[in-house]
Design a protein around this motif. Structure first.
Motif, PDB file in Angstrom:
ATOM      1  N   GLY A 143       2.725  -2.209  11.523  1.00  0.00           N
ATOM      2  CA  GLY A 143       2.765  -2.476  12.952  1.00  0.00           C
ATOM      3  C   GLY A 143       3.420  -1.359  13.741  1.00  0.00           C
ATOM      4  N   ARG A 144       4.548  -0.859  13.231  1.00  0.00           N
ATOM      5  CA  ARG A 144       5.269   0.209  13.931  1.00  0.00           C
ATOM      6  C   ARG A 144       4.483   1.509  13.958  1.00  0.00           C
ATOM      7  NH1 ARG A 144       9.451  -1.116  10.849  1.00  0.00           N
ATOM      8  NH2 ARG A 144       9.140   0.731   9.590  1.00  0.00           N
ATOM      9  N   LYS A 145       3.984   1.931  12.809  1.00  0.00           N
ATOM     10  CA  LYS A 145       3.382   3.258  12.683  1.00  0.00           C
ATOM     11  C   LYS A 145       1.940   3.306  13.186  1.00  0.00           C
ATOM     12  CE  LYS A 145       3.368   7.333  10.264  1.00  0.00           C
ATOM     13  NZ  LYS A 145       4.374   8.308  10.051  1.00  0.00           N
ATOM     14  N   TYR A 146       1.155   2.271  12.883  1.00  0.00           N
ATOM     15  CA  TYR A 146      -0.282   2.322  13.171  1.00  0.00           C
ATOM     16  C   TYR A 146      -0.751   1.264  14.164  1.00  0.00           C
ATOM     17  CZ  TYR A 146       0.198   4.817   8.788  1.00  0.00           C
ATOM     18  OH  TYR A 146       0.619   5.673   7.804  1.00  0.00           O
ATOM     19  N   GLY A 147       0.083   0.304  14.506  1.00  0.00           N
ATOM     20  CA  GLY A 147      -0.327  -0.760  15.406  1.00  0.00           C
ATOM     21  C   GLY A 147      -1.303  -1.729  14.755  1.00  0.00           C
ATOM     22  N   LEU A 148      -1.212  -1.883  13.438  1.00  0.00           N
ATOM     23  CA  LEU A 148      -2.116  -2.757  12.683  1.00  0.00           C
ATOM     24  C   LEU A 148      -1.352  -3.944  12.104  1.00  0.00           C
ATOM     25  CD1 LEU A 148      -4.127  -0.246  10.468  1.00  0.00           C
ATOM     26  CD2 LEU A 148      -4.956  -1.455  12.458  1.00  0.00           C
ATOM     27  N   THR A 149      -2.073  -5.024  11.896  1.00  0.00           N
ATOM     28  CA  THR A 149      -1.535  -6.133  11.118  1.00  0.00           C
ATOM     29  C   THR A 149      -2.118  -6.021   9.716  1.00  0.00           C
ATOM     30  OG1 THR A 149      -3.353  -7.603  11.712  1.00  0.00           O
ATOM     31  CG2 THR A 149      -1.408  -7.613  13.148  1.00  0.00           C
ATOM     32  N   ALA A 150      -1.594  -6.802   8.793  1.00  0.00           N
ATOM     33  CA  ALA A 150      -2.093  -6.773   7.421  1.00  0.00           C
ATOM     34  C   ALA A 150      -3.551  -7.232   7.373  1.00  0.00           C
ATOM     35  CB  ALA A 150      -1.230  -7.642   6.522  1.00  0.00           C
ATOM     36  N   SER A 151      -3.921  -8.199   8.186  1.00  0.00           N
ATOM     37  CA  SER A 151      -5.305  -8.686   8.177  1.00  0.00           C
ATOM     38  C   SER A 151      -6.256  -7.627   8.737  1.00  0.00           C
ATOM     39  CB  SER A 151      -5.428  -9.982   8.964  1.00  0.00           C
ATOM     40  OG  SER A 151      -5.084  -9.777  10.312  1.00  0.00           O
ATOM     41  N   GLU A 152      -5.817  -6.866   9.748  1.00  0.00           N
ATOM     42  CA  GLU A 152      -6.666  -5.794  10.280  1.00  0.00           C
ATOM     43  C   GLU A 152      -6.864  -4.692   9.243  1.00  0.00           C
ATOM     44  OE1 GLU A 152      -5.622  -6.064  15.037  1.00  0.00           O
ATOM     45  OE2 GLU A 152      -4.397  -4.788  13.743  1.00  0.00           O
ATOM     46  N   ARG A 153      -5.802  -4.373   8.476  1.00  0.00           N
ATOM     47  CA  ARG A 153      -5.942  -3.393   7.407  1.00  0.00           C
ATOM     48  C   ARG A 153      -6.911  -3.895   6.337  1.00  0.00           C
ATOM     49  NH1 ARG A 153      -1.363  -3.059   3.567  1.00  0.00           N
ATOM     50  NH2 ARG A 153      -2.535  -4.854   2.894  1.00  0.00           N
ATOM     51  N   ASP A 154      -6.819  -5.175   6.007  1.00  0.00           N
ATOM     52  CA  ASP A 154      -7.728  -5.752   5.020  1.00  0.00           C
ATOM     53  C   ASP A 154      -9.173  -5.725   5.523  1.00  0.00           C
ATOM     54  OD1 ASP A 154      -5.568  -6.164   3.391  1.00  0.00           O
ATOM     55  OD2 ASP A 154      -5.343  -8.286   3.934  1.00  0.00           O
ATOM     56  N   GLN A 155      -9.378  -5.918   6.826  1.00  0.00           N
ATOM     57  CA  GLN A 155     -10.730  -5.822   7.397  1.00  0.00           C
ATOM     58  C   GLN A 155     -11.259  -4.392   7.302  1.00  0.00           C
ATOM     59  OE1 GLN A 155     -10.303  -7.298  11.373  1.00  0.00           O
ATOM     60  NE2 GLN A 155     -10.408  -9.457  10.750  1.00  0.00           N
ATOM     61  N   LEU A 156     -10.393  -3.404   7.512  1.00  0.00           N
ATOM     62  CA  LEU A 156     -10.798  -1.999   7.357  1.00  0.00           C
ATOM     63  C   LEU A 156     -11.242  -1.725   5.924  1.00  0.00           C
ATOM     64  CD1 LEU A 156      -8.209   0.194   9.295  1.00  0.00           C
ATOM     65  CD2 LEU A 156     -10.671   0.226   9.547  1.00  0.00           C
ATOM     66  N   ILE A 157     -10.474  -2.210   4.967  1.00  0.00           N
ATOM     67  CA  ILE A 157     -10.810  -2.006   3.554  1.00  0.00           C
ATOM     68  C   ILE A 157     -12.132  -2.684   3.227  1.00  0.00           C
ATOM     69  CG2 ILE A 157     -10.099  -2.536   1.188  1.00  0.00           C
ATOM     70  CD1 ILE A 157      -7.193  -2.178   2.140  1.00  0.00           C
ATOM     71  N   ALA A 158     -12.351  -3.889   3.760  1.00  0.00           N
ATOM     72  CA  ALA A 158     -13.611  -4.603   3.509  1.00  0.00           C
ATOM     73  C   ALA A 158     -14.785  -3.862   4.134  1.00  0.00           C
ATOM     74  CB  ALA A 158     -13.525  -6.023   4.057  1.00  0.00           C
ATOM     75  N   SER A 159     -14.584  -3.275   5.316  1.00  0.00           N
ATOM     76  CA  SER A 159     -15.675  -2.532   5.961  1.00  0.00           C
ATOM     77  C   SER A 159     -16.023  -1.257   5.196  1.00  0.00           C
ATOM     78  CB  SER A 159     -15.312  -2.190   7.406  1.00  0.00           C
ATOM     79  OG  SER A 159     -14.272  -1.236   7.443  1.00  0.00           O
ATOM     80  N   GLN A 160     -15.082  -0.752   4.402  1.00  0.00           N
ATOM     81  CA  GLN A 160     -15.327   0.430   3.561  1.00  0.00           C
ATOM     82  C   GLN A 160     -15.922   0.042   2.210  1.00  0.00           C
ATOM     83  OE1 GLN A 160     -11.324   2.642   5.173  1.00  0.00           O
ATOM     84  NE2 GLN A 160     -11.572   2.476   3.005  1.00  0.00           N
TER      85      GLN A 160
END
Length: 170
Positions: A81-98
């Motif tokens: 959240g601090r460094k990238y402005g992401l939540t864990a679920s948003e990061r997981d969505q990025l991984i799924a899209s890849q």
């Protein structure tokens, strides 16, 4: 009491107070007895040893309120959240899209968020090696292309121009 002691031991006093709460119609959590050096963690619903928690000088019992694993998980989420402005679920969505793999080396698992150092925009999630390599190349495409040419053997195959004189390709 005058001598500084209570009339009942801690356990009996706790049972007495709990019975009073029940008599008033309040919702009371049941007590869970544990052995010495252990405690019942309501968040997980299990008994855990005190050795799983950090020391804390500020706490009355000398132990931190959260266990080591939950502290580590919360630390990772806070960092995202601090460094990238992401939540864990948003990061997981990025991984799924890849497709669940690293963008540059499909055999590796993506674990590290990659971002542009100039704009701060998140580009994707990479494996440790690819993320470190991009950082070492300072996100410069020309350096990455030269490195790729070097690995392929194109950049450093000298040609013989005259006896004893070699020319490197430009």
């Amino acid at each position: 009491m005058r001598d500084g002691l209570q009339a009942y031991c801690r356990e009996c006093r706790a049972e007495y107070q709990q019975a009073g709460q029940v008599a008033r119609g309040r919702d009371v959590r049941p007590r869970v007895r544990t052995s010495e050096g252990h405690e019942f963690r309501r968040s997980r619903g299990q008994v855990e040893p005190h050795s799983g928690r950090h020391r804390s000088a500020a706490a009355c019992d000398g132990l931190a309120t959260r266990c080591r694993t939950s502290c580590a998980a919360q630390g990772r989420e806070d960092h995202l959240g601090r460094k990238y402005g992401l939540t864990a679920s948003e990061r997981d969505q990025l991984i799924a899209s890849q497709g669940g793999v690293c963008c540059t080396s499909p055999a590796a698992l993506p674990e590290h968020v990659d971002h542009c150092h100039e704009t701060g925009r998140v580009r994707g999630v990479l494996c440790f090696s690819c993320n470190a390599a991009l950082g070492q190349f300072k996100d410069r495409p020309d350096a990455i292309w030269r490195a790729a040419a070097y690995v392929e053997g194109i950049a450093w195959k000298p040609t013989l121009v005259a006896p004893g004189v070699y020319q490197l390709p430009s």
